[in-house]
Design a protein around this motif. Structure first.
Motif, PDB file in Angstrom:
ATOM      1  N   ALA A  88     -10.271   4.040  -8.132  1.00  0.00           N
ATOM      2  CA  ALA A  88     -11.506   3.953  -8.912  1.00  0.00           C
ATOM      3  C   ALA A  88     -11.252   3.319 -10.269  1.00  0.00           C
ATOM      4  O   ALA A  88     -12.039   2.488 -10.743  1.00  0.00           O
ATOM      5  CB  ALA A  88     -12.127   5.340  -9.076  1.00  0.00           C
ATOM      6  N   MET A  89     -10.137   3.664 -10.880  1.00  0.00           N
ATOM      7  CA  MET A  89      -9.821   3.113 -12.200  1.00  0.00           C
ATOM      8  C   MET A  89      -9.409   1.643 -12.122  1.00  0.00           C
ATOM      9  O   MET A  89      -9.642   0.876 -13.049  1.00  0.00           O
ATOM     10  CB  MET A  89      -8.736   3.946 -12.880  1.00  0.00           C
ATOM     11  N   VAL A  95     -13.734  -4.601 -14.098  1.00  0.00           N
ATOM     12  CA  VAL A  95     -14.968  -4.846 -14.845  1.00  0.00           C
ATOM     13  C   VAL A  95     -14.656  -5.142 -16.313  1.00  0.00           C
ATOM     14  O   VAL A  95     -15.254  -6.024 -16.929  1.00  0.00           O
ATOM     15  CB  VAL A  95     -15.933  -3.632 -14.734  1.00  0.00           C
ATOM     16  N   HIS A  96     -13.699  -4.412 -16.874  1.00  0.00           N
ATOM     17  CA  HIS A  96     -13.398  -4.520 -18.301  1.00  0.00           C
ATOM     18  C   HIS A  96     -12.378  -5.603 -18.635  1.00  0.00           C
ATOM     19  O   HIS A  96     -12.222  -5.959 -19.813  1.00  0.00           O
ATOM     20  CB  HIS A  96     -12.915  -3.162 -18.830  1.00  0.00           C
ATOM     21  N   ALA A  97     -11.661  -6.126 -17.667  1.00  0.00           N
ATOM     22  CA  ALA A  97     -10.598  -7.103 -17.906  1.00  0.00           C
ATOM     23  C   ALA A  97     -11.043  -8.333 -18.707  1.00  0.00           C
ATOM     24  O   ALA A  97     -10.293  -8.783 -19.573  1.00  0.00           O
ATOM     25  CB  ALA A  97      -9.954  -7.522 -16.591  1.00  0.00           C
ATOM     26  N   GLY A 105     -12.638  -3.152 -27.917  1.00  0.00           N
ATOM     27  CA  GLY A 105     -13.358  -4.386 -27.637  1.00  0.00           C
ATOM     28  C   GLY A 105     -13.952  -4.409 -26.244  1.00  0.00           C
ATOM     29  O   GLY A 105     -14.325  -5.459 -25.738  1.00  0.00           O
ATOM     30  N   GLY A 106     -14.026  -3.248 -25.589  1.00  0.00           N
ATOM     31  CA  GLY A 106     -14.567  -3.179 -24.239  1.00  0.00           C
ATOM     32  C   GLY A 106     -13.545  -3.488 -23.168  1.00  0.00           C
ATOM     33  O   GLY A 106     -13.907  -3.735 -22.018  1.00  0.00           O
ATOM     34  N   GLY A 107     -12.271  -3.467 -23.516  1.00  0.00           N
ATOM     35  CA  GLY A 107     -11.210  -3.819 -22.592  1.00  0.00           C
ATOM     36  C   GLY A 107     -10.857  -2.719 -21.603  1.00  0.00           C
ATOM     37  O   GLY A 107     -11.473  -1.649 -21.583  1.00  0.00           O
ATOM     38  N   TYR A 108      -9.820  -2.974 -20.838  1.00  0.00           N
ATOM     39  CA  TYR A 108      -9.448  -2.110 -19.715  1.00  0.00           C
ATOM     40  C   TYR A 108      -8.408  -1.046 -20.057  1.00  0.00           C
ATOM     41  O   TYR A 108      -7.950  -0.310 -19.179  1.00  0.00           O
ATOM     42  CB  TYR A 108      -8.976  -2.952 -18.530  1.00  0.00           C
TER      43      TYR A 108
END
Length: 180
Positions: A88-89, A95-97, A105-108
């Motif tokens: 799941a992660m 999505v965040h990559a 910054g919305g990253g993974y």
């Protein structure tokens, strides 16, 4: 009286922490708890980021997170629990990559950390302060670790690959005209 060592206590803390966070995230998706959007809202989001059908994707992610998290916290079926949560992660990381590594910054970063922790627990095992230990490791056999991680990796790769193809097709359909 059984004496537990530092390793057992450390694994218990990792399981409770990571498992609790994963379970909370899963219940946000499944039930809308803790400020989540439930299956409808999460399904719409999943569809918008390329996971289709959205509601089925939200259900799968929510079950992997909530179920995997609860099982990790309990130390039960640790190979399967850790693999499900890690899968799941991995999907969340995809999505965040595009936003880079750091979470700010919305990253993974966050999803990757939870996923690697879950995978690490699947490999290491739950320790003696666990239901797996209390039940004689009937659902925590050595052969289950590569099986659970391998199946999860294959399914995750297929799901993320289909998502990426959907996103490429979506982008191709949104191309600008060459001439005005």
């Amino acid at each position: 009286m059984t004496c537990y060592d530092r390793r057992d206590l450390g694994l218990l803390l990792l399981r409770l922490g990571a498992g609790g966070v994963l379970a909370a995230h899963g219940t946000q998706k499944l039930f809308g708890w803790f400020g989540g959007h439930g299956l409808e809202g999460t399904g719409q989001f999943m569809e918008s980021v390329g996971y289709a059908p959205g509601k089925a994707s939200a259900t799968a992610a929510g079950l992997a997170e909530a179920g995997g998290g609860v099982l990790l916290a309990l130390g039960l079926a640790t190979p399967a629990a850790g693999a499900a949560a890690a899968g799941a992660m991995a999907g969340a990381s995809a999505v965040h990559a595009p936003n880079g590594f750091f979470n700010q910054g919305g990253g993974y970063e966050y999803a990757a950390t939870l996923g690697l922790t879950a995978a690490g627990l699947a490999v290491t095992g739950p320790g003696r302060l666990s239901l797996d230990h209390a039940l004689g490791h009937t659902v925590n056999q050595n052969w289950m670790v590569p099986t659970a991680l391998g199946v999860t990796a294959a399914v995750t790769a297929a799901v993320v690959g289909m998502r990426n193809r959907r996103l490429r097709k979506r982008e191709e359909g949104e191309q600008q005209a060459l001439f005005d």
